[in-house]
Write a protein that holds these residues in place. Structure first.
Motif, PDB file in Angstrom:
ATOM      1  N   TRP A  74      -4.896  16.167  -1.179  1.00  0.00           N
ATOM      2  CA  TRP A  74      -4.560  14.774  -1.533  1.00  0.00           C
ATOM      3  C   TRP A  74      -3.288  14.334  -0.814  1.00  0.00           C
ATOM      4  O   TRP A  74      -3.248  13.253  -0.196  1.00  0.00           O
ATOM      5  CB  TRP A  74      -4.397  14.656  -3.045  1.00  0.00           C
ATOM      6  N   GLN A  90      -2.239   9.250   6.422  1.00  0.00           N
ATOM      7  CA  GLN A  90      -2.399   7.800   6.379  1.00  0.00           C
ATOM      8  C   GLN A  90      -1.078   7.082   6.586  1.00  0.00           C
ATOM      9  O   GLN A  90      -1.031   5.996   7.179  1.00  0.00           O
ATOM     10  CB  GLN A  90      -3.012   7.382   5.037  1.00  0.00           C
ATOM     11  N   GLU A  95      -4.051  -2.134   7.845  1.00  0.00           N
ATOM     12  CA  GLU A  95      -2.925  -2.007   6.926  1.00  0.00           C
ATOM     13  C   GLU A  95      -1.703  -2.768   7.417  1.00  0.00           C
ATOM     14  O   GLU A  95      -0.769  -3.006   6.657  1.00  0.00           O
ATOM     15  CB  GLU A  95      -2.577  -0.530   6.736  1.00  0.00           C
ATOM     16  N   ARG A 147      -6.758  -0.831  -5.440  1.00  0.00           N
ATOM     17  CA  ARG A 147      -7.845   0.151  -5.462  1.00  0.00           C
ATOM     18  C   ARG A 147      -7.290   1.574  -5.491  1.00  0.00           C
ATOM     19  O   ARG A 147      -7.807   2.438  -6.214  1.00  0.00           O
ATOM     20  CB  ARG A 147      -8.735  -0.033  -4.231  1.00  0.00           C
ATOM     21  N   HIS A 148      -6.235   1.821  -4.732  1.00  0.00           N
ATOM     22  CA  HIS A 148      -5.630   3.155  -4.730  1.00  0.00           C
ATOM     23  C   HIS A 148      -5.099   3.506  -6.121  1.00  0.00           C
ATOM     24  O   HIS A 148      -5.291   4.626  -6.610  1.00  0.00           O
ATOM     25  CB  HIS A 148      -4.490   3.206  -3.710  1.00  0.00           C
ATOM     26  N   ARG A 206       0.784   4.065  -2.921  1.00  0.00           N
ATOM     27  CA  ARG A 206       0.540   5.479  -2.641  1.00  0.00           C
ATOM     28  C   ARG A 206       1.666   6.357  -3.160  1.00  0.00           C
ATOM     29  O   ARG A 206       1.429   7.449  -3.689  1.00  0.00           O
ATOM     30  CB  ARG A 206       0.359   5.678  -1.133  1.00  0.00           C
ATOM     31  N   LEU A 247      -2.551  11.548   2.235  1.00  0.00           N
ATOM     32  CA  LEU A 247      -1.544  10.492   2.110  1.00  0.00           C
ATOM     33  C   LEU A 247      -0.543  10.546   3.261  1.00  0.00           C
ATOM     34  O   LEU A 247      -0.153   9.508   3.819  1.00  0.00           O
ATOM     35  CB  LEU A 247      -0.805  10.620   0.777  1.00  0.00           C
ATOM     36  N   SER A 252       1.153   9.066  -6.028  1.00  0.00           N
ATOM     37  CA  SER A 252       1.490  10.465  -5.743  1.00  0.00           C
ATOM     38  C   SER A 252       2.453  11.018  -6.783  1.00  0.00           C
ATOM     39  O   SER A 252       2.299  12.151  -7.257  1.00  0.00           O
ATOM     40  CB  SER A 252       2.108  10.564  -4.351  1.00  0.00           C
ATOM     41  N   LEU A 254       0.826  -1.198   0.000  1.00  0.00           N
ATOM     42  CA  LEU A 254       0.000   0.000   0.000  1.00  0.00           C
ATOM     43  C   LEU A 254       0.867   1.257   0.000  1.00  0.00           C
ATOM     44  O   LEU A 254       0.551   2.240  -0.683  1.00  0.00           O
ATOM     45  CB  LEU A 254      -0.927  -0.007   1.217  1.00  0.00           C
ATOM     46  N   PRO A 264      -6.613  -3.047  -1.207  1.00  0.00           N
ATOM     47  CA  PRO A 264      -6.398  -1.597  -1.022  1.00  0.00           C
ATOM     48  C   PRO A 264      -5.304  -0.997  -1.912  1.00  0.00           C
ATOM     49  O   PRO A 264      -5.509   0.092  -2.453  1.00  0.00           O
ATOM     50  CB  PRO A 264      -6.045  -1.496   0.470  1.00  0.00           C
TER      51      PRO A 264
END
Length: 681
Positions: free
Chosen positions: A98, A105, A113, A141-142, A9, A102, A13, A5, A138
């Motif tokens: 955004w 998270q 996670e 999906r991201h 991310r 991130l 990004s 994950l 996840p």
């Protein structure tokens, strides 16, 4: 899962930041104007791409210390876009938010996670959707979310000529397709056959591979549909369902706000403008609200100020707003095999205002299918109409689709600056539009009853609601037709042949209550007609339809209540059926709240606008009833005036429905009080 994950991310990004460097407008800053790459931007983008490859590869190989670089990169990206708040505030704010999300998270990961799948070997076989989701859900999906955003950005900001942005977007899109295919195949093997429909846009993208923009858009549709299927499996979706079960009115309002904001963002893209210059955010917000709330009031000239992309965005907002977000969501859940359960059916039944919640699924399916069938037939007929008016077949088909959806959803948007005045001497075109508007304004409960009666060859008795809607609709159309024809014979109808006067008067009566089209010049209306129009707009369409207003049934119940009071009768009776006191109270509350909204809005507009009173009150009533007709005030509104009308359109779209849900959701108090008498009237 945590390292996967984190890698997803960071890669997402990086892709968004690189594309944003081309998209953001900083004419005097280090990133330069939109669609241009400065030396600093090139160096930054290159460094970011290299770091993304290194960090992602290292995390996949369990080089854990590389995780320390991720929050640093997120923080630097936040600082990168802070100066752009001055020159391009909307895009800069979205990018900053955004990266803030991130960063949060990453610093405060959820327990899921870092759960039991953290040490699962990459590429380990999975035999079910559940196993795949626990291992890779996840992260994939991201990346799907980022791919959808990149597709919109590349098309919206016209970046197809910039090879760096194009390469980054295409690479991530291809990677995401590969990663998500396993989820699709496992879902199909698990019995979710409808998910095979995802192959349609993906296959079409290969057919249009020569046209990159079309191919990318089709892959974007695939990703969007895949995202819907993934979201349904997620914890967030279950939490939202819980909110919907307990507070459906709140979720409806929040859903409309979300779709309006998304539409606003899309309409501010350069690709949405006919000139390539981004549309002012306030005008984009006004247009998105008007389209989502199926109103039709405009501050810009739809055919000339918006591009084809802008028209497509407006059409999408009209379709979603007309059908209702919850209806579409429920239909999607039905298609992929989801179940709402007893609580969900009860909540959906409350939203659709049906007494038997078990029919919610069937009604939802009927609503969506019948909508698409009627719109398709209307589009075919209107395409022929446009061909007879000199359009080529390609342009005629697009115009037919746009106007069919706009008419059935009672939105009032047209691709001609003078609305439908080109058809004022075409009776067939006016009849097609009238039929679409009428079907959209009758209400799906009535349409479903008519369909069942037809299937049963008339053996099903019509409900009281169906009778009220049918009689009220016919009566209102005939009254409006007679008034318009009598008053406007030598005014706005002057110069037309007698048969065209009759047809245009009929069309104006049909479109008056909620559709918002006009086939004659409203600048020539008599004041008596303007006054009469206020009452028809205020009543609007029927409940459960795509139209607005207080609704025909509300008006009939109130009139029946007045009749009962005049006769000294304690109960309101219609068609030999007693109307419950709750319905009478709800009808009165809806009518009063609508009047209060009109009054408050008029007070503010009279303080801020230098526009005649009659024009303002016409505008406000048109907005609160989501009609969309105007006699010239919209284009003269100040910024404050636009915000007021935006609010009124929003309240008009969800207000009566939300109020009905709130009034019907509580339990009666067990406490009783002694009676008293008041002098009234």
């Amino acid at each position: 899962m945590h390292r996967l994950l984190t890698a997803a991310r960071f890669v997402g990004s990086t892709a968004l930041t690189v594309v944003a460097i081309f998209s953001i407008d900083m004419p005097e800053g280090y990133l330069g104007p939109a669609n241009q790459l400065t030396d600093f931007g090139a160096i930054y983008a290159g460094a970011l791409l290299i770091s993304a490859v290194v960090v992602a590869a290292g995390l996949l190989r369990r080089v854990e210390w590389l995780r320390n670089l991720v929050p640093v990169a997120f923080s630097v990206n936040i600082g990168l876009f802070v100066p752009a708040l001055v020159s391009d505030p909307l895009l800069a704010v979205l990018l900053i938010i955004w990266h803030l999300v991130l960063l949060t998270q990453h610093l405060f990961p959820e327990a899921t996670e870092i759960g039991e799948y953290i040490d699962r070997p990459l590429g380990a076989p999975v035999d079910s959707v559940g196993e795949w989701w626990a291992a890779y859900g996840p992260p994939v999906r991201h990346l799907v979310i980022v791919s959808v955003l990149l597709t919109v950005a590349v098309i919206g900001f016209e970046l197809s000529s910039h090879w760096v942005a194009l390469t980054v977007s295409a690479a991530l899109t291809l990677l995401t397709v590969v990663l998500s295919l396993r989820f699709v195949l496992l879902s199909y093997a698990a019995g979710q056959r409808a998910i095979a429909l995802l192959a349609v846009p993906l296959g079409l993208s290969l057919v249009f591979v020569g046209n990159f923009a079309v191919a990318l858009a089709l892959v974007g549709v695939y990703h969007l549909l895949t995202l819907v299927a993934m979201v349904v499996r997620g914890e967030l979706f279950r939490e939202l369902l819980g909110v919907f079960f307990d507070h459906p009115a709140v979720l409806i309002a929040a859903a409309f706000v979300s779709i309006i904001l998304l539409g606003t963002l899309l309409l501010t893209f350069p690709q949405a403008s006919a000139t390539g210059v981004p549309i002012d955010p306030l005008d984009a917000l006004f247009t998105a609200t008007s389209a989502s709330c199926v109103t039709g009031l405009i501050v810009l000239d739809t055919p000339h100020d918006f591009s084809t992309f802008g028209h497509a965005v407006i059409l999408g907002l009209i379709q979603v707003g007309g059908l209702g977000i919850m209806v579409l969501s429920t239909f999607a859940a039905v298609i992929i095999g989801g179940k709402l359960g007893i609580r969900g059916e009860r909540a959906l039944g409350q939203e659709l205002d049906i007494h038997d919640p078990r029919t919610a699924y069937r009604l939802t399916t009927f609503i969506v299918i019948s909508t698409f069938v009627i719109e398709a037939v209307g589009a075919a007929l209107l395409a022929v109409v446009f061909v007879t008016h000199g359009y080529g077949w390609g342009e005629a088909v697009w115009n037919g689709v746009f106007h069919s959806i706009s008419a059935f959803c009672n939105a009032g948007f047209a691709l001609q600056s003078d609305s439908l005045m080109m058809f004022k001497e075409d009776p067939f075109a006016l009849l097609v539009f009238s039929a679409l508007i009428t079907l959209g304004g009758l209400g799906f409960l009535v349409m479903a009853g008519a369909f069942r009666s037809w299937r049963a060859e008339g053996r099903i008795q019509w409900s009281v609601q169906a009778k009220i809607v049918a009689l009220a609709s016919v009566a209102l159309v005939l009254m409006g037709w007679a008034i318009y024809l009598a008053v406007e014979w030598d005014a706005s109808l002057a110069g037309l042949a007698p048969v065209d006067k009759v047809m245009n008067a009929l069309f104006q009566s049909v479109t008056l209550r909620t559709a918002g089209f006009n086939s004659v010049d409203y600048g020539q209306l008599e004041m008596a007609t303007v006054f009469a129009m206020l009452g028809f707009m205020y009543i609007g369409a029927s409940p459960g339809s795509t139209g607005g207003g207080i609704k025909t049934t509300t008006a009939v119940v109130l009139l029946a209540g007045v009749r009962a009071i005049a006769r000294g009768e304690p109960k309101v009776v219609l068609f030999k059926r007693r109307i419950s006191q709750e319905i009478v109270y709800r009808s009165a509350a809806i009518a009063v709240v609508a009047v209060l909204v009109i009054g408050l809005s008029m007070f503010i507009l009279l303080l801020t606008e230098d526009i005649p009173f009659y024009m303002l009150v016409y505008e406000v009533v048109s907005a609160v009833a989501t009609v969309g007709l105007s006699i010239g005030a919209t284009g003269e509104l100040s910024a404050i005036g636009k915000f007021v009308i935006i609010f009124v359109m929003f309240v008009g779209r969800i207000g009566p429905l939300t109020l009905a849900l709130l009034l019907g959701g509580g339990k009666p108090s067990p406490v009783t009080y002694p009676k008293t008498r008041l002098m009234v009237g």
